[in-house]
Design a protein around this motif. Structure first.
Motif, PDB file in Angstrom:
ATOM      1  N   ASP A 178     -20.140 -20.964 -19.917  1.00 18.02           N
ATOM      2  CA  ASP A 178     -20.688 -19.736 -20.507  1.00 18.02           C
ATOM      3  C   ASP A 178     -20.896 -19.898 -22.007  1.00 18.02           C
ATOM      4  O   ASP A 178     -21.939 -19.515 -22.552  1.00 18.02           O
ATOM      5  CB  ASP A 178     -19.759 -18.553 -20.235  1.00 18.02           C
ATOM      6  CG  ASP A 178     -19.859 -18.042 -18.810  1.00 18.02           C
ATOM      7  OD1 ASP A 178     -20.829 -18.414 -18.107  1.00 18.02           O
ATOM      8  OD2 ASP A 178     -18.975 -17.270 -18.390  1.00 18.02           O
ATOM      9  N   LYS A 179     -19.918 -20.474 -22.676  1.00 21.93           N
ATOM     10  CA  LYS A 179     -20.032 -20.642 -24.140  1.00 21.93           C
ATOM     11  C   LYS A 179     -21.139 -21.634 -24.489  1.00 21.93           C
ATOM     12  O   LYS A 179     -21.900 -21.411 -25.444  1.00 21.93           O
ATOM     13  CB  LYS A 179     -18.698 -21.094 -24.734  1.00 21.93           C
ATOM     14  CG  LYS A 179     -17.652 -19.994 -24.756  1.00 21.93           C
ATOM     15  CD  LYS A 179     -16.555 -20.267 -25.770  1.00 21.93           C
ATOM     16  CE  LYS A 179     -15.654 -19.053 -25.920  1.00 21.93           C
ATOM     17  NZ  LYS A 179     -14.688 -19.198 -27.025  1.00 21.93           N
ATOM     18  N   LEU A 180     -21.229 -22.708 -23.743  1.00 20.01           N
ATOM     19  CA  LEU A 180     -22.279 -23.693 -24.018  1.00 20.01           C
ATOM     20  C   LEU A 180     -23.654 -23.154 -23.636  1.00 20.01           C
ATOM     21  O   LEU A 180     -24.651 -23.453 -24.296  1.00 20.01           O
ATOM     22  CB  LEU A 180     -21.972 -24.999 -23.290  1.00 20.01           C
ATOM     23  CG  LEU A 180     -20.708 -25.731 -23.769  1.00 20.01           C
ATOM     24  CD1 LEU A 180     -20.465 -26.988 -22.935  1.00 20.01           C
ATOM     25  CD2 LEU A 180     -20.791 -26.095 -25.255  1.00 20.01           C
ATOM     26  N   GLY A 181     -23.723 -22.363 -22.589  1.00 18.34           N
ATOM     27  CA  GLY A 181     -24.982 -21.717 -22.230  1.00 18.34           C
ATOM     28  C   GLY A 181     -25.460 -20.781 -23.335  1.00 18.34           C
ATOM     29  O   GLY A 181     -26.637 -20.784 -23.713  1.00 18.34           O
ATOM     30  N   ASP A 182     -24.532 -19.985 -23.884  1.00 22.44           N
ATOM     31  CA  ASP A 182     -24.872 -19.105 -25.006  1.00 22.44           C
ATOM     32  C   ASP A 182     -25.378 -19.917 -26.195  1.00 22.44           C
ATOM     33  O   ASP A 182     -26.328 -19.517 -26.877  1.00 22.44           O
ATOM     34  CB  ASP A 182     -23.650 -18.291 -25.437  1.00 22.44           C
ATOM     35  CG  ASP A 182     -23.229 -17.250 -24.407  1.00 22.44           C
ATOM     36  OD1 ASP A 182     -24.041 -16.923 -23.509  1.00 22.44           O
ATOM     37  OD2 ASP A 182     -22.084 -16.767 -24.497  1.00 22.44           O
TER      38      ASP A 182
END
Length: 354
Positions: A178-182
């Motif tokens: 999720d953090k890397l996608g953001d």
């Protein structure tokens, strides 16, 4: 000289009279002038100097005559904004000083701040937007590929720690995704706002996963990234890296425009697996460039003949250029692609009365 938009047209599956061509890692160590710059500056140091990074980006446009520029950068650049300390080590690749392996490590990752931490990259894009007469492609590393570096601490062949975290602690894995996608979404939106004309997401190592694991642990994040970018008119490219042919059937709902293929799968099979909605890009084995020019041309011709059967084809390599590649052969190959494809596409247009 007028603006050359053949690359954009091909991304949109529009008719072109000459195939567009560009090469992954086309600004790199095969070029003696680039090697001289690297004697003075590291990759990350070049990236922090917008005028110099723009100059390196422009080199292959001037020398090879390719139809698109790709931003001189590195997939690890935005990771610094998350608070990750790393180096790009010669003959090794990214080395992470404190790998990300626990829930606490993931929690410590900050949201990306492009304006504060990455303004030099944005300035490079603005310079290139003013100077280029071909489209500029900017890019980001995909979450799985970035995660593999963060977790392993350096490039890996087995991805043992990455898969171990994925299987044993899925909640931690998905929090990291999720953090890397953001990060990817925010970063690429900023690139497009600054003047990038297309974006590519490199998932260099996702072929290490089985199709089942790709579907569960990676695909939802990739679908979210492209969905978040889908309102932007600029073409979006997903390159699932090497050995990814078995993953292609699972990309059919991705809101991308172009799928990059590696050299292990024929263009026709790649198209069949991803469906007609996408343009495709690829896929000469870069190491064919070690062969005599007659062999290079024969292999390129076979790929082009497959690619030109339908609109929406961009000639590229199946992976990045390597340092020992010949600048002269690349020049000759680029000219051959333009000349041969123009002849074939002109004949096709005449036959169809276009």
């Amino acid at each position: 000289m007028s603006y050359n938009d053949n690359f954009i047209k091909a991304c949109r599956k529009e008719q072109v009279d000459t195939l567009p061509v560009w090469y992954m890692r086309q600004a790199g160590r095969y070029d003696p002038d680039y090697r001289k710059i690297k004697e003075k500056y590291s990759l990350l140091e070049i990236c922090k100097q917008p005028e110099l990074a723009a100059e390196v980006t422009l080199m292959p446009i001037k020398k090879l005559g390719v139809d698109a520029a790709i931003l001189y950068s590195d997939i690890m650049n935005p990771v610094a904004s998350l608070g990750v300390d790393f180096d790009i080590v010669k003959d090794v690749g990214p080395v992470i000083h404190t790998p990300v392996r626990t829930a606490q490590d993931v929690e410590r990752l900050r949201p990306i701040d492009v304006d504060k931490d990455l303004s030099h990259i944005i300035e490079t894009i603005r310079i290139l937007d003013r100077e280029l007469e071909v489209p500029l492609i900017s890019f980001a590393g995909a979450p799985f590929t970035i995660a593999s570096y963060l977790i392993e601490g350096r490039p890996s062949k087995s991805y043992i720690r990455t898969k171990g975290l994925m299987y044993a602690e899925p909640a931690v894995w998905f929090a990291l995704m999720d953090k890397l996608g953001d990060m990817v979404i925010t970063y690429l939106k900023a690139h497009i706002a600054a003047g990038a004309k297309a974006v590519q997401v490199f998932d260099s190592w996702v072929g290490a996963l089985s199709p089942a694991d790709f579907q569960v642990y990676v695909l939802p994040t990739m679908e979210r990234i492209f969905q978040e970018l889908s309102h932007l008119k600029e073409p979006k490219i997903y390159f699932p890296g090497v050995s990814s042919g078995e993953l292609l059937p699972y990309l059919t709902h991705l809101q991308a425009d172009v799928i990059g293929l590696d050299w292990r799968i024929p263009i026709s099979v790649g198209r069949e697996r991803v469906g007609d909605r996408f343009a495709v890009q690829g896929n000469l084995d870069p190491y064919v460039l070690t062969a005599p020019m007659s062999v290079i041309q024969a292999q390129a011709k076979a790929i082009m003949d497959e690619g030109m059967k339908k609109p929406g084809y961009i000639f590229n390599l199946g992976h990045g250029l390597f340092p020992e590649a010949s600048l002269e052969k690349l020049k000759e190959l680029t000219a051959y692609i333009h000349e041969y494809s123009h002849s074939v596409l002109t004949q096709q247009a005449e036959k169809s009365g276009v």
